[in-house]
Design an enzyme around this catalytic site. Structure first.
Site, mmCIF file in Angstrom:
data_model
loop_
_atom_site.group_PDB
_atom_site.id
_atom_site.type_symbol
_atom_site.label_atom_id
_atom_site.label_comp_id
_atom_site.label_asym_id
_atom_site.label_seq_id
_atom_site.Cartn_x
_atom_site.Cartn_y
_atom_site.Cartn_z
ATOM 1 N N SER A 1 0.809 -1.219 0.000
ATOM 2 C CA SER A 1 0.000 0.000 0.000
ATOM 3 C C SER A 1 0.842 1.269 0.000
ATOM 4 O O SER A 1 0.363 2.320 -0.429
ATOM 5 C CB SER A 1 -0.950 0.004 1.200
ATOM 6 O OG SER A 1 -0.265 -0.272 2.393
ATOM 7 N N HIS B 1 1.353 5.131 4.523
ATOM 8 C CA HIS B 1 0.486 5.546 3.422
ATOM 9 C C HIS B 1 0.769 6.984 3.001
ATOM 10 O O HIS B 1 0.889 7.278 1.809
ATOM 11 C CB HIS B 1 -0.979 5.400 3.839
ATOM 12 C CG HIS B 1 -1.441 3.983 3.848
ATOM 13 N ND1 HIS B 1 -2.775 3.631 3.971
ATOM 14 C CD2 HIS B 1 -0.766 2.806 3.759
ATOM 15 C CE1 HIS B 1 -2.894 2.318 3.940
ATOM 16 N NE2 HIS B 1 -1.689 1.799 3.831
#
Length: 303
Positions: A207, A253
């Site tokens: 991610s 992230h």
């Protein structure tokens, strides 16, 4: 004295074959086996090969190869992540690596010996009393973590995003530039997780690179003058999940998002003159800056 009889032309590659067809480029006689269709008439194999060598390969708007439209790098990245998931499950010897761990109601899966080896960990003492982490010199974790996942659901969510975003970006940037964006964003997200998370917190997953791809596709579409209204809601939803779901690395992230945006800006706005050199140098500067952050964080943990 009588005139000599006219000579029947023969193929220059097959002297035993008579022919009245000539190559439209070099005018040599060619038989049916040597004829290659051209825009006008036929050409011989040598002229066709010479023409191919003289044609410049098709490039994307950002200097990449057009072969990126086939999505080879995207497919290879997905395959690598799947293989690492299988190895992770195998290393667990019947544990909760596939499902039953933490996150998303227990569907995210748990840690395995492989994720313990390759996840981003700053500095931590393991149950066997050994000390591991990036601060202990295990820098490889900043790369391996982007190919490891906590469970099958975790893997599937990221691979779906990689399949959707990756093919579009690879076709637009070309395979090498897309791979550079992916790796730099993933590395940047893992560095952010290392710098801004607790030293004993473990972080893994693609991610970090995926968020870099979100930023990248936004920058690239803006550079091409295309509509970005469909990208923003998806990015916002993913950011909401990042902050709302427990166990997700917020630093990872956001770090991937920022690093991916920086790399995409370099790829998109590099001047046409010496474009490849500028793109390479810009990516190298990002990596050097991230390496500096790792050194500072390691000194703080070991100090």
């Amino acid at each position: 004295m009588s005139d000599s009889p006219p000579t029947t032309p023969v193929c220059y590659r097959h002297p035993d074959r008579e022919t009245y067809v000539r190559c439209t480029r070099c005018d040599r006689p060619i038989c049916p086996d040597c004829m290659r269709d051209a825009s006008v008439g036929h050409q011989c194999p040598e002229c066709v090969a010479e023409g191919r060598r003289s044609v410049r390969p098709t490039r994307t708007a950002f200097g990449g190869g057009a072969v990126g439209r086939r999505g080879y790098v995207t497919t290879a990245l997905i395959a690598l992540n799947v293989v690492m998931m299988l190895l992770s499950i195998a290393s667990d010897r019947g544990g909760d690596s596939a499902a039953g761990g933490s996150g998303f109601g227990g569907l995210m899966g748990g840690s395995t010996p492989l994720t313990e080896w390759g996840a981003v960990i700053g500095l931590a003492r393991f149950p066997d009393f050994s000390v591991h982490g990036v601060a202990e010199g295990e820098w490889y974790r900043l790369l391996t973590a982007m190919f490891l996942h906590y469970g099958v659901v975790h893997l599937l969510l990221n691979m779906w995003a990689l399949w959707v975003l990756g093919r579009s970006l690879e076709a637009t940037l070309g395979p090498l530039r897309f791979l550079g964006l992916y790796l730099v964003a993933g590395f940047g997200g893992n560095v952010a997780a290392y710098v801004f998370s607790a030293s004993n917190a473990a972080t893994a997953g693609a991610s970090t690179a995926i968020f870099g791809m979100f930023a990248g596709i936004f920058v690239i579409m803006r550079r091409l003058g295309r509509d970005t209204s469909q990208v923003i809601p998806i990015l916002v939803i993913n950011l909401v999940f990042t902050f709302a779901v427990p166990g997700i690395s917020i630093a990872g992230h956001l770090g991937g998002l920022v690093t991916g945006a920086a790399m995409a800006l370099i790829l998109a706005y590099a001047p046409r003159a010496n474009r490849s050199l500028v793109q390479l140098a810009g990516g190298a500067l990002i990596v050097v800056a991230l390496t500096g952050l790792v050194l500072v964080r390691s000194a703080a943990l070991l100090g």
